[in-house]
Design an enzyme around this catalytic site. Sequence first.
Site, PDB file in Angstrom:
ATOM      1  N   ASP A 193     -30.644  -2.467   0.269  1.00  0.00           N
ATOM      2  CA  ASP A 193     -29.267  -2.182   1.593  1.00  0.00           C
ATOM      3  C   ASP A 193     -30.044  -1.916   2.852  1.00  0.00           C
ATOM      4  O   ASP A 193     -31.121  -2.058   2.865  1.00  0.00           O
ATOM      5  CB  ASP A 193     -27.699  -1.376   0.777  1.00  0.00           C
ATOM      6  CG  ASP A 193     -26.895  -1.387   1.978  1.00  0.00           C
ATOM      7  OD1 ASP A 193     -25.433  -1.802   1.270  1.00  0.00           O
ATOM      8  OD2 ASP A 193     -26.589  -2.526   2.507  1.00  0.00           O
TER       9      ASP A 193
HETATM   10  C1  GLC Z   1     -24.226  -2.639   5.347  1.00  0.00           C
HETATM   11  C2  GLC Z   1     -23.639  -3.144   3.510  1.00  0.00           C
HETATM   12  C3  GLC Z   1     -24.217  -4.188   2.989  1.00  0.00           C
HETATM   13  C4  GLC Z   1     -23.943  -5.581   3.810  1.00  0.00           C
HETATM   14  C5  GLC Z   1     -25.588  -5.264   4.293  1.00  0.00           C
HETATM   15  C6  GLC Z   1     -25.681  -6.013   5.468  1.00  0.00           C
HETATM   16  O1  GLC Z   1     -24.732  -1.418   5.069  1.00  0.00           O
HETATM   17  O2  GLC Z   1     -23.724  -2.014   2.654  1.00  0.00           O
HETATM   18  O3  GLC Z   1     -22.844  -4.331   1.815  1.00  0.00           O
HETATM   19  O4  GLC Z   1     -24.517  -6.092   2.876  1.00  0.00           O
HETATM   20  O5  GLC Z   1     -25.566  -3.350   5.155  1.00  0.00           O
HETATM   21  O6  GLC Z   1     -24.572  -6.259   7.123  1.00  0.00           O
END
Ligand code: GLC
Length: 745
Positions: A303
């Site tokens: 993430d």
């Molecule tokens: C964010 C979220 C995740 C998302 C990613 C890209 O921090 O936790 O769910 O897909 O970043 O935006």
Amino acid sequence: MLAAGAATLRAVLLLLGVTAAVSAQPASTSERVEALLRRMTLEEKVGEMTQLTIGALSRPGAPAVLDSALLERALRRDHVGSLLNVWETALTPAQWSDLVATVQRVADRTRLGIPILYGLDAVHGANYIRGATLFPQNIALAATWDPPLVREVNAITARELRAVGVPWNFSPVLDLGRQPLWSRFFETFGEDVHLATTLGVQAVEGLQGVRRAALPLRVAATAKHFLGYSMPLSGRDRTTAWIPERQLREYFLPSFRAAIAAGVRAVMVNSGDVNGIPVHSSRELLTDLLREELGFTGVVVSDWQDIERLVSPHHVAATQREAVRLAIRAGIDMSMTPHDTRFAELLLALVHAGEVSEVRIDQSVRRILTLKMDLGLFEDARPDTAAQRRIGVAAAQAVSRQAAEEAVTVLENRGVLPLSPQARVLITGPGATSLPAQFGGWSYTWQGRDSSAYPPGLVTFARALAEEHGPGRVNLVESIRLDGSGSVGEAVRAAAGADVVIVALAEPPSTEKPGDIETLDLPAAERDLALALERTGKPVIVTLFQNRPRILRPIVDSARAIVLAYQTGPYGGTALARVLTGAVNPSGRLPFTYPRASGAIEHYDHAFSAEAFQYDTTGGYRPEWDFGHGLSYTRFTYDTVTLARTRLRLHDTLVVHVRLRNAGTRGGDEVIQLYVRQLVASITPPVKRLRAYRRLSLAAGAVAEAEMRVPVRELGFVGRDNREGVEPGEFEVLVGGRRLPFRVE
Ligand code: GLC
């Protein structure tokens, strides 16, 4: 001899023919991947494992446009293989087309011409494409208990993403919604394992299609956030979750296991820590469990910036280099870095130092290239401009409207709904006119709060009510706004001229850390607005647009009706209005237990010990409304509920026949909920578990026969040894208020 010779000749020709045919057959994906991998340098490989946000490719302070020099450097010098996100706000299809086409043109000019894999969050429709079809948030979709609908919602989302050249969706969230304080509660399919698992599989198949060959016309789905992200002890996003392995396997794993069995192509990792172990560093979870036990073969993506965050805030790595080593050892394939290429540089150094093998690098690159090939990107990675005509078409909008109408849940109705057609209605409160509250997070911007980012022409609740009930009978008076400012005086005075007062409460949209709160209690300004209007003596209907269940206890008993519209998107206001006027017969059912106090967060599948017993002073398990609750304007009766057999063995199937009658005066939808209770087990058994459900539409007076089947193997639980299994014993089926015993031998 001739015959023999001819036979030999035929055999030889056949062999040549087959050989020719074989050599003419296209190479398999794995053969193509191996051939490409062999040609890649180590620098190209670690670049393939690097994902940058699009914001990293524009000059600081410059307008949100691609800087061609930065793009060229990232793709051709640093070999970056994946991009994600928007700058700040949704782009038009034409802007997306330009962006993706530009990116892929540069990718074409790299040494090996490997296409870029573009990932995006499209969590309730393609929320970053202007003009795309947006849908109710997942918690509202769960309130429909309608698997085919969830599938169709995701198929539309896939179609609209692919049309602009985005082949990877960071969705669905498969985390279980069991901590209502959590800012992303609305992104889950609720608290129940069976409901969330069945709907999660529909979402994956809607996005990807079922057959691998469908992928070039769909998008890759991402099961997220593996594992245990949704249960922070504090309720605040990305803080420690205390989840013992038995509960982790019992509650939080099944939705991921089912998505993997359904062929989900990517998994995104939980940013937090479980029991003190940051999941981005957990080989136990990301390799032993995810790969070896669950058999996941797709791409594991970190993430946002979460490998770096192993240094801070997690403090399990002293340096970024150590963080990269830990993450690669854990089993991560791609780093959503997302701002720079330090990950690639550090990984290169680790390989040169012999701390990470190239064999390990090849594992990840293989998975990434396989995904790109299965998505058809090597054949054509450009946007499908012809398909863009179908973005936001009326048929897709109709699905969004249907979803909103099926989701709205009537929690209380004390003789006031549907509204009398002549009733003079006062409507007031932040939910009356706030589109952001109606949509929720991830709506045109990350937090969904920027009203200016919303397209024109959207219908608010107040406007929908005026259209549905008659403009001359609806009086909108401003009082408390979404930020809590405002006053109640004018609304209280206006109540004198109304027959009914609608207090439209709403929670400001948010997600992730910006959505952290410390109490579920209703904000005082909203509570006081409702109380002030209840004190006028006029019938008060409370309506709710909210991310998570805010505590309503102070205003529940004096309200004549309470209606939950979750965050139902563009048709949320219309659906709510149509339920209030009776144009729609409500059929939403709570996908979570609605708590009556911030300190009483319990779930429907609680242990018997949660029920009131000796010396109890609080009355035990007493939610405001129970999981599965929802009222209708008609009356369903369960005329008969019978079991085909009452003595079953492990390989049998529990078969329950239900005769359901619509005994009321209008058509409506009922959700038959089949629960099973085990009376005694080696682990304290839940009072009941949802094991099957069926949504049925019945005309007034109609009778439907439903057969519901539950394999006995699905009646198991995770035992003291952390292994799943069924224990023989006495059970009960609970359907429609009936309890029927059966035995597993
Ligand atoms: C964010 C979220 C995740 C998302 C990613 C890209 O921090 O936790 O769910 O897909 O970043 O935006």
